[in-house]
Write a protein that holds these residues in place. Structure first.
Motif, PDB file in Angstrom:
ATOM      1  N   PRO A   1       0.721  -1.175  -0.247  1.00  0.00           N
ATOM      2  CA  PRO A   1      -0.336   0.075   0.305  1.00  0.00           C
ATOM      3  C   PRO A   1       0.784   1.249   0.001  1.00  0.00           C
ATOM      4  O   PRO A   1       0.374   1.999  -0.573  1.00  0.00           O
ATOM      5  N   GLU A   2       1.949   0.990   0.764  1.00  0.00           N
ATOM      6  CA  GLU A   2       3.203   2.501   0.629  1.00  0.00           C
ATOM      7  C   GLU A   2       3.372   2.962  -0.388  1.00  0.00           C
ATOM      8  O   GLU A   2       3.699   3.496  -0.671  1.00  0.00           O
ATOM      9  N   GLN A   3       4.106   1.856  -1.651  1.00  0.00           N
ATOM     10  CA  GLN A   3       4.413   1.846  -2.745  1.00  0.00           C
ATOM     11  C   GLN A   3       3.109   2.450  -3.597  1.00  0.00           C
ATOM     12  O   GLN A   3       3.355   2.934  -5.344  1.00  0.00           O
ATOM     13  N   THR A   4       1.630   2.661  -3.109  1.00  0.00           N
ATOM     14  CA  THR A   4       0.853   3.171  -4.160  1.00  0.00           C
ATOM     15  C   THR A   4       0.776   4.886  -3.860  1.00  0.00           C
ATOM     16  O   THR A   4       0.638   5.338  -3.374  1.00  0.00           O
ATOM     17  N   ILE A   5       0.109   5.472  -4.919  1.00  0.00           N
ATOM     18  CA  ILE A   5      -0.826   6.457  -4.692  1.00  0.00           C
ATOM     19  C   ILE A   5      -2.361   6.270  -4.652  1.00  0.00           C
ATOM     20  O   ILE A   5      -2.936   5.671  -5.976  1.00  0.00           O
ATOM     21  N   HIS A   6      -3.271   6.686  -3.567  1.00  0.00           N
ATOM     22  CA  HIS A   6      -3.990   6.245  -3.502  1.00  0.00           C
ATOM     23  C   HIS A   6      -4.951   7.309  -2.180  1.00  0.00           C
ATOM     24  O   HIS A   6      -4.248   8.410  -1.967  1.00  0.00           O
ATOM     25  N   HIS A   7      -6.378   7.305  -1.971  1.00  0.00           N
ATOM     26  CA  HIS A   7      -7.123   8.764  -1.001  1.00  0.00           C
ATOM     27  C   HIS A   7      -6.674   8.705  -0.046  1.00  0.00           C
ATOM     28  O   HIS A   7      -6.311   7.429   0.778  1.00  0.00           O
TER      29      HIS A   7
ATOM     30  N   GLU B   1      -9.344  19.228  -2.965  1.00  0.00           N
ATOM     31  CA  GLU B   1     -10.251  18.053  -3.776  1.00  0.00           C
ATOM     32  C   GLU B   1      -9.554  18.300  -5.651  1.00  0.00           C
ATOM     33  O   GLU B   1      -9.651  17.225  -6.068  1.00  0.00           O
ATOM     34  N   THR B   2      -9.116  19.692  -5.455  1.00  0.00           N
ATOM     35  CA  THR B   2      -8.832  19.973  -6.421  1.00  0.00           C
ATOM     36  C   THR B   2      -7.404  19.923  -7.054  1.00  0.00           C
ATOM     37  O   THR B   2      -6.430  20.458  -8.428  1.00  0.00           O
ATOM     38  N   ASP B   3      -6.151  19.456  -6.148  1.00  0.00           N
ATOM     39  CA  ASP B   3      -5.575  19.468  -6.637  1.00  0.00           C
ATOM     40  C   ASP B   3      -5.230  18.135  -7.092  1.00  0.00           C
ATOM     41  O   ASP B   3      -5.868  17.372  -7.736  1.00  0.00           O
ATOM     42  N   ASP B   4      -4.048  18.604  -8.673  1.00  0.00           N
ATOM     43  CA  ASP B   4      -3.307  17.766  -8.913  1.00  0.00           C
ATOM     44  C   ASP B   4      -2.837  15.959  -8.105  1.00  0.00           C
ATOM     45  O   ASP B   4      -2.588  16.041  -7.408  1.00  0.00           O
ATOM     46  N   LEU B   5      -3.636  14.926  -9.205  1.00  0.00           N
ATOM     47  CA  LEU B   5      -2.757  13.813  -8.210  1.00  0.00           C
ATOM     48  C   LEU B   5      -1.281  13.720  -7.622  1.00  0.00           C
ATOM     49  O   LEU B   5      -0.670  14.419  -8.855  1.00  0.00           O
ATOM     50  N   PRO B   6      -0.267  14.033  -7.393  1.00  0.00           N
ATOM     51  CA  PRO B   6       0.299  13.567  -6.935  1.00  0.00           C
ATOM     52  C   PRO B   6       1.847  12.389  -7.244  1.00  0.00           C
ATOM     53  O   PRO B   6       0.776  11.445  -7.879  1.00  0.00           O
ATOM     54  N   ARG B   7       2.590  12.383  -7.246  1.00  0.00           N
ATOM     55  CA  ARG B   7       3.875  11.214  -7.849  1.00  0.00           C
ATOM     56  C   ARG B   7       4.570  11.170  -7.152  1.00  0.00           C
ATOM     57  O   ARG B   7       4.898  11.621  -5.803  1.00  0.00           O
TER      58      ARG B   7
ATOM     59  N   VAL C   1      -0.176   9.644  -1.564  1.00  0.00           N
ATOM     60  CA  VAL C   1      -2.436  10.422  -0.450  1.00  0.00           C
ATOM     61  C   VAL C   1      -2.769  11.607  -1.365  1.00  0.00           C
ATOM     62  O   VAL C   1      -2.055  13.039  -1.398  1.00  0.00           O
ATOM     63  N   HIS C   2      -4.227  11.284  -1.594  1.00  0.00           N
ATOM     64  CA  HIS C   2      -4.311  12.985  -1.603  1.00  0.00           C
ATOM     65  C   HIS C   2      -5.422  12.669  -1.422  1.00  0.00           C
ATOM     66  O   HIS C   2      -6.881  12.203  -0.905  1.00  0.00           O
ATOM     67  N   ARG C   3      -6.673  13.891  -1.410  1.00  0.00           N
ATOM     68  CA  ARG C   3      -8.018  14.097  -1.537  1.00  0.00           C
ATOM     69  C   ARG C   3      -8.730  14.435  -3.014  1.00  0.00           C
ATOM     70  O   ARG C   3     -10.126  15.003  -1.822  1.00  0.00           O
ATOM     71  N   ARG C   4      -8.666  13.920  -3.631  1.00  0.00           N
ATOM     72  CA  ARG C   4      -9.504  14.034  -4.546  1.00  0.00           C
ATOM     73  C   ARG C   4     -10.864  13.247  -4.738  1.00  0.00           C
ATOM     74  O   ARG C   4     -11.107  12.487  -3.461  1.00  0.00           O
ATOM     75  N   PRO C   5     -12.094  14.062  -5.545  1.00  0.00           N
ATOM     76  CA  PRO C   5     -13.283  13.780  -5.426  1.00  0.00           C
ATOM     77  C   PRO C   5     -12.885  12.139  -5.706  1.00  0.00           C
ATOM     78  O   PRO C   5     -11.934  11.640  -6.267  1.00  0.00           O
TER      79      PRO C   5
END
Length: 862
Positions: free
Chosen positions: A395-401, A512-518, A533-537
């Motif tokens: 999980p720590e190697q992925t990009i997720h909510h 929520e409007t931020d771009d997906l992180p890398r 991690v991100h807050r996108r909808p």
């Protein structure tokens, strides 16, 4: 294709039908014409022998295509037509014509344009019309009755999503089939890459690979060669002989076939078994191939075309098999010198084979080895041993909510299939599907080995986690149907999910409007050092799904408003208008999902109402619908409703949102009422940059793209048509690339020429060797013949003497002498008779008289 001859076996068409009197609408000639039209569709073949009706014989299996009946509300198939004709269910001939029109209409509604089912539906539609036209010319029906009814417009296709189920690929072994087959295969198009201005700077080594490399054993290559070889044989009329054997006959149309045939089999089943590596030898494969031919010959009559094709193909298949078996295994090495090791690799005293779960060295973090499953094993030209493994990310190697929860020790399947040396393996581990993880532990796994749980598949391009529906689709073909024993727990354990282990990485000012992180990358041949991690909808297909609410159709903008819209729109507020402000296409689909918009300072624009859209209650159903409609799987029988059929639009055309009109599925005779279609794609949207951003693009680059009247580069939400203005040169490959391509083509041609010369020399050498062997054998036979005759004579004399001794004991010599005199007198009398008749025999010894060592023998008695 069906392995039966329709002219000889049409059980449903030949059933006696009792006429229903009293309706007065359809006469006997029209009932017969209906069946003739239906059977004409069955019998129609294109010039290359392709059967366009095979997908429409039966209704679609709901278990295999669950979303089909969510889209198609009035299913129809050829078998349904025959059933309704036999039962005399039609009251008017126009009802039959409507059912005929439903078959191609449903196919165009469900399948994507340029797919096999879509193309076949267009052919079937023309055949239906030609047959009905003939009935009009013969006076069987009127021209009004032969007209296809209006079943509504075909909706445009949804945009293609990412192909997240890379393991369900079939037919990847058909690249080298004959030209007739290759003409129908969907040509691979350019894959969507990153948009201009994106920050995707990941190296090529980190991109998703999609599937493991092909490492076929010599036996598997022989089988594929035989399957490709039998596709090239054609009959007298130019038809491919193999088309009859592609698929099993329709059970509804030919039920007696399955009663007479105990082991039905066809080419598609044989290819599936070969792909699943079910054959252990060429002879094992040939048994199934012979069974297929024998089934066809046993069911069809000897004078039928299928019987003759089966006989010819069986002979040719055996010839191909013998040729392939005579070739040494060294001829089947891969071009780069790879030699497959199907039985695994022995390393450090352990056997590592396909399907094993392993830990692989992680250059980024030695404490977290890569979790992977072996898919291929081989040895290269330098005798180094390799594996190809599918990576599973932690999980720590992925990009997720940021609110995403995981099981303890969870991993997710990726599309990364990477090559590793055998010495990079650290130790064994095991990955279990989440449905079994709480129930027990693999029986043969050592207690000190790590066990992981998997529930989702990770899309690295979109950074999405999709729940796995079928665990078998994630495994290699060799172990897909195998299971492992478990030591069950006394009581299934309750496993509670825990928050994301990298939840703390979320920035305090994130929105929520931020771009997906890398992700943070390290070594090339390794997973990311850490994800993000991100807050996108949440997406519509992510859990928890939003509550379904009815969404009204979007309002249609008046043409005056559209015409007055500003030609160049800011990227912060995308508006579906063209750069010239021209009126939109009246059949454009509605906007149902707002497009993500990066903030760019720009002038104001005319606001456009954005309708809201809520997905269905079951997110998996909605997701499955999208996947089915864009996958390579083709249903066998399309039906009523809408199918996506994107109409190419000029890039400068404006898109005006208008609601779709969908037909009422249960009303056969009335026109369609307008109904909002939530699956419709968005309208084409056009964007342009501001003055500063546009000026930052070099002028020579801007000239190569579509621009508005002010010279601003236009950006579209769908790929524009390839329209090149006279003053704009068309983009092309570099001279360096073309030179390398030509050089490679020359190398391939030279390689083929050398291979052909070697094969010719090998064939000549074999012919000379066979001629020498035959000459040597003839010489030996000629030398041994006199000796064999002498031995035979000795045995005859000795046997005669023993026979006289057994019969006459001491009087044996006298009896032999008396018999000799009788035989001599008989021979003398025969000779005199021949002289009187003028037929003197010159070879009296061959007649039956021999004298060896004082003994007379009459061979005729022996």
């Amino acid at each position: 294709m069906e392995q039966v001859e329709r002219e000889q076996s049409q059980p449903q068409a030949e059933e006696p039908v009792t006429s229903i009197e009293g309706d007065g609408a359809i006469n006997e000639d029209q009932w017969k014409a209906m069946m003739d039209v239906t059977m004409a569709i069955y019998d129609f073949r294109e010039q290359d022998g392709h059967d366009p009706s095979r997908l429409f014989h039966r209704s679609v299996n709901k278990r295999l295509v669950p979303d089909y009946y969510d889209i198609i509300k009035d299913p129809m198939a050829l078998s349904i037509l025959k059933q309704r004709i036999n039962k005399r269910e039609y009251k008017q001939f126009a009802e039959f014509v409507r059912d005929c029109a439903l078959i191609p209409h449903n196919a165009q509604t469900y399948n994507r344009p340029k797919s096999q089912a879509y193309e076949d539906a267009l052919v079937i539609k023309d055949v239906f019309r030609d047959q009905l036209k003939k009935l009009v010319e013969d006076g069987v029906i009127s021209a009004e009755e032969a007209e296809f009814p209006d079943l509504g417009e075909i909706p445009e296709a949804d945009p293609l999503p990412d192909d997240e189920d890379e393991d369900e690929d079939e037919e990847e072994d058909d690249e080298d089939d004959s030209d007739d087959e290759g003409r129908r295969r969907k040509k691979p198009g350019p894959k969507p890459g990153p948009k201009r201005g994106s920050q995707n700077k990941e190296p090529d080594l980190r991109k998703r690979r999609g599937r493991p490399p092909r490492v076929d054993t010599p036996m598997e290559t022989r089988i594929k060669t035989i399957l490709k070889g039998i596709r090239k044989f054609k009959g007298p009329g130019g038809h491919l002989k193999i088309v009859h054997f592609e698929r099993l006959p329709d059970k509804a149309a030919y039920p007696d076939y399955y009663m007479e045939t105990k082991e039905p089999i066809a080419i598609d089943l044989i290819k599936r078994k070969a792909k699943r590596k079910k054959y252990n030898s060429v002879d094992h494969f040939m048994r199934d191939l012979d069974l297929m031919y024998d089934n066809a010959k046993a069911y069809n009559q000897s004078e039928s075309q299928i019987y003759r094709d089966a006989t010819d193909l069986q002979i040719e298949s055996r010839k191909l098999a013998e040729q392939e078996k005579k070739k040494p295994d060294s001829e089947y090495l891969m071009e780069d010198g790879r030699f497959p090791l199907p039985n695994g690799i022995l390393h450090r005293g352990e056997l590592w084979k396909v399907g094993d779960w392993v830990h692989i060295q992680n250059p980024n973090d030695v404490t977290k080895p890569i979790v992977a499953q072996i898919y291929r094993t081989w040895q290269d030209s330098e005798n180094e041993q390799w594996i190809n493994a599918c990576w599973y990310y932690r999980p720590e190697q992925t990009i997720h909510h940021v609110e995403k929860h995981f099981y303890p020790n969870e991993v997710v399947k990726t599309g990364q299939y990477r090559d590793h040396r055998i010495d990079e393996i650290v130790d064994r581990c095991f990955v279990m599907f989440f449905t079994r993880y709480s129930r027990g532990r693999p029986r043969d796994l050592a207690p000190d080995k790590e066990i992981y749980v998997c529930e989702a598949r990770y899309n690295e391009e979109k950074h999405k986690l999709n729940k796995i529906k079928t665990w078998a689709s994630c495994l290699p073909d060799e172990v897909r149907e195998k299971d492992y024993e478990m030591d069950l727990f006394d009581v299934p354990r309750k496993i509670k999910k825990i928050p994301s282990p990298i939840k703390h990485l979320l920035k305090d000012d994130s929105k929520e409007t931020d771009d997906l992180p890398r992700p943070t990358w390290g070594a090339d041949n390794a997973p990311p050092v850490v994800g993000a991690v991100h807050r996108r909808p949440r997406d519509e297909n992510e859990s928890p799904p939003p509550e379904p609410t009815p969404s009204p159709p979007p309002p249609t903008l008046p043409p005056s408003t559209m015409a007055s819209a500003t030609p160049r729109q800011p990227m912060s507020q995308p508006i579906p208008t063209g750069s010239m402000g021209t009126p939109s296409n009246p059949v454009a689909p509605p906007l149902h999902v707002p497009m993500p918009t990066p903030p760019v300072a720009q002038t104001s624009a005319v606001p456009v109402p954005q309708p809201t859209f809520q997905p269905p209650m079951n997110p998996q159903m909605y997701q499955g619908s999208n996947q089915r409609r864009t996958s390579s799987f083709v249903p066998q029988t399309p039906t009523n409703a809408y199918q996506a059929s994107p109409v190419p639009q000029h890039p400068y055309a404006t898109a005006q949102p208008t609601p779709y009109a969908a037909p009422y599925p249960n009303n056969r005779l009335h026109a369609a009422a307008p109904v909002y279609n939530p699956n419709a794609p968005r309208a084409v949207e056009v964007f342009s940059l501001g003055e500063a951003a546009n000026a930052a693009i070099p002028a020579d680059i801007r000239q190569q793209f579509h621009c508005d009247e002010r010279g601003h580069v236009l950006f579209f939400s769908v790929p524009p048509l390839d329209i090149i203005l006279p003053a704009q040169p068309k983009l092309a490959h570099s001279l360096k690339y073309l030179a390398r391509k030509e050089e490679r083509q020359k190398q391939l041609a030279e390689r083929k020429r050398k291979r052909a010369e070697e094969e010719t020399q090998r064939a000549d050498e074999q012919k000379r060797q066979r001629a020498d062997e035959e000459t040597d054998l003839a010489a030996r036979v000629e030398a041994l013949t006199p000796r064999a005759v002498g031995c035979m004579m000795k045995q005859v004399v000795a046997g005669t003497e023993e026979l006289y001794k057994m019969l006459y004991n001491e009087q044996a010599d006298g009896a032999r002498a008396a018999d000799l005199e009788v035989r001599e007198s008989r021979i003398f009398a025969d000779r005199v008779a021949d002289q009187h008749r003028g037929e003197i025999q010159t070879q009296s010894t061959n007649e039956g008289y021999v004298n060896l060592k004082g003994s007379a023998v009459y061979l005729g008695d022996l």
